[in-house]
Write an enzyme that holds these catalytic residues in place. Structure first.
Site, PDB file in Angstrom:
ATOM      1  N   ASP A   8       0.878  -1.171   0.000  1.00 35.27           N
ATOM      2  CA  ASP A   8       0.000   0.000   0.000  1.00 35.27           C
ATOM      3  C   ASP A   8       0.914   1.218   0.000  1.00 35.27           C
ATOM      4  O   ASP A   8       1.533   1.539   1.018  1.00 35.27           O
ATOM      5  CB  ASP A   8      -0.901  -0.021   1.240  1.00 35.27           C
ATOM      6  N   GLY A  10       1.163   4.900   0.044  1.00 34.32           N
ATOM      7  CA  GLY A  10       0.418   6.117   0.312  1.00 34.32           C
ATOM      8  C   GLY A  10       1.276   7.350   0.116  1.00 34.32           C
ATOM      9  O   GLY A  10       2.460   7.264  -0.228  1.00 34.32           O
ATOM     10  N   ASN A  11       0.689   8.507   0.342  1.00 32.53           N
ATOM     11  CA  ASN A  11       1.437   9.753   0.198  1.00 32.53           C
ATOM     12  C   ASN A  11       2.479   9.923   1.292  1.00 32.53           C
ATOM     13  O   ASN A  11       3.493  10.594   1.084  1.00 32.53           O
ATOM     14  CB  ASN A  11       0.471  10.942   0.223  1.00 32.53           C
ATOM     15  N   ARG A  13       3.183   7.033   3.911  1.00 29.95           N
ATOM     16  CA  ARG A  13       3.797   5.767   4.296  1.00 29.95           C
ATOM     17  C   ARG A  13       3.644   4.715   3.206  1.00 29.95           C
ATOM     18  O   ARG A  13       2.641   4.677   2.494  1.00 29.95           O
ATOM     19  CB  ARG A  13       3.159   5.216   5.583  1.00 29.95           C
ATOM     20  N   LYS A  15       3.395   0.739   3.102  1.00 28.50           N
ATOM     21  CA  LYS A  15       3.154  -0.385   4.001  1.00 28.50           C
ATOM     22  C   LYS A  15       3.159  -1.678   3.200  1.00 28.50           C
ATOM     23  O   LYS A  15       2.758  -1.693   2.032  1.00 28.50           O
ATOM     24  CB  LYS A  15       1.801  -0.218   4.709  1.00 28.50           C
ATOM     25  N   TYR A 109     -19.698   6.388  -7.689  1.00 27.93           N
ATOM     26  CA  TYR A 109     -18.828   7.493  -8.083  1.00 27.93           C
ATOM     27  C   TYR A 109     -19.062   7.818  -9.552  1.00 27.93           C
ATOM     28  O   TYR A 109     -19.155   6.917 -10.387  1.00 27.93           O
ATOM     29  CB  TYR A 109     -17.364   7.102  -7.861  1.00 27.93           C
ATOM     30  N   ASP A 118      -6.970   4.038  -2.619  1.00 29.14           N
ATOM     31  CA  ASP A 118      -6.884   3.733  -1.192  1.00 29.14           C
ATOM     32  C   ASP A 118      -8.279   3.659  -0.577  1.00 29.14           C
ATOM     33  O   ASP A 118      -8.546   2.810   0.286  1.00 29.14           O
ATOM     34  CB  ASP A 118      -6.016   4.752  -0.460  1.00 29.14           C
ATOM     35  N   THR A 141      -3.210  11.536   6.617  1.00 24.26           N
ATOM     36  CA  THR A 141      -2.862  12.877   6.143  1.00 24.26           C
ATOM     37  C   THR A 141      -4.135  13.637   5.787  1.00 24.26           C
ATOM     38  O   THR A 141      -4.314  14.797   6.162  1.00 24.26           O
ATOM     39  CB  THR A 141      -1.944  12.787   4.912  1.00 24.26           C
ATOM     40  N   THR A 192      -5.519  28.730  24.080  1.00 25.66           N
ATOM     41  CA  THR A 192      -5.475  28.670  22.615  1.00 25.66           C
ATOM     42  C   THR A 192      -5.033  27.301  22.120  1.00 25.66           C
ATOM     43  O   THR A 192      -5.574  26.769  21.145  1.00 25.66           O
ATOM     44  CB  THR A 192      -4.537  29.761  22.066  1.00 25.66           C
TER      45      THR A 192
END
Length: 269
Positions: A8, A10-11, A13, A15, A109, A118, A141, A192
């Site tokens: 996998d 990803g942007n 990680r 894996k 979709y 993903d 992310t 804050t």
């Protein structure tokens, strides 16, 4: 021992995991993967790091029967990934895409090819675990929230900035707000730092609660919520503070994307 190997990319990680070919992706157990690991995705850009990764994996596990992967990090990452094991060049790298067909599942979709792979992989992984009306939340992310019906239909979803992106955007685009430090907080912040942490947490949890309400418009009462990703435990902890029935249907999991690649690969040997 016959193994399947999955990646996998990803942007953030990269894996990987391997399972014995006679295992089933519907299995729920803590020690699921025979082998697994992760590194920074940028490591694929370095020939030295690629060599180290390939050497480690090839010495850790025997030659797999099949390799499956999904990638959202671009074509260069795919090219570099496929270059890892020249000694296994007789194996075909099988790539899951956002429009890859899966028996018993379909997405609404508008352009299925543009559905993030993903997200599609996580949906497939969730489907392997249950046939319930489900929200799949991947809190990394970015945070993605997708609705999957018990009928196997993906009704769409949302993409919003993850916790870190929310916090850093405030620090980067305002003059007087600094990057906060996570502390234990309850309700409205009285400083804050806690106001930023609590506000970003509330935005994420609020999106999940809103998703539950939106699912009712499709007459799909949510029966299960899977939380995955680096911020999954943070969101789960915040949700546990809410006195709502949602607490009973939430479960933190790991590797839904890898599980989805696995489930797809088993159906496309």
């Amino acid at each position: 021992m016959s193994l399947y190997l999955f990646f996998d990319v990803g942007n953030t990680r990269l894996k990987w995991a391997a399972v014995e070919s006679n295992q089933n992706p519907s299995t729920q157990q803590k020690k699921l993967w025979a082998y697994s690991g992760s590194i920074n995705s940028k490591s694929l850009q370095s020939e030295e790091h690629r060599s180290e990764l390939a050497d480690y994996i090839s010495k850790t596990l025997p030659k797999p029967t099949a390799i499956g992967f999904c990638c959202v990090a671009g074509q260069e990452a795919i090219f570099n990934l496929k270059s890892l094991f020249p000694q296994w060049n007789d194996l075909v790298w099988q790539q899951l895409n956002g429009d890859s067909p899966v028996p018993g599942m379909r997405s609404l979709y508008q352009e299925s090819a543009k559905l993030g792979v993903d997200r599609w992989a996580a949906l497939i992984g969730a489907r392997a675990l249950s046939n319930k009306n489900t929200l799949i939340v991947n809190a990394g992310t970015a945070t993605t929230i997708d609705l999957l019906g018990s009928n196997g239909v993906h009704y769409g979803g949302w993409i919003l900035p993850g916790l870190w992106l929310m916090q850093t955007s405030l620090a980067s685009n305002t003059a007087q707000l600094e990057l906060p430090t996570r502390t234990e907080h309850h309700g409205f912040g009285t400083c804050t730092n806690d106001a930023i942490i609590g506000g970003c947490d509330a935005a994420q949890v609020g999106a999940i609660l809103y998703g539950i309400q939106q699912a009712k418009k499709f007459k799909l009462p949510i029966e299960k919520i899977w939380l995955d990703g680096g911020n999954a435990k943070i969101l789960a902890n915040e949700i546990q503070k809410i006195n709502l029935p949602i607490k009973k249907i939430i479960e933190v999991t790991e590797g839904l994307v890898l599980r989805g690649v696995w489930s797809w690969l088993r159906q496309n040997p």
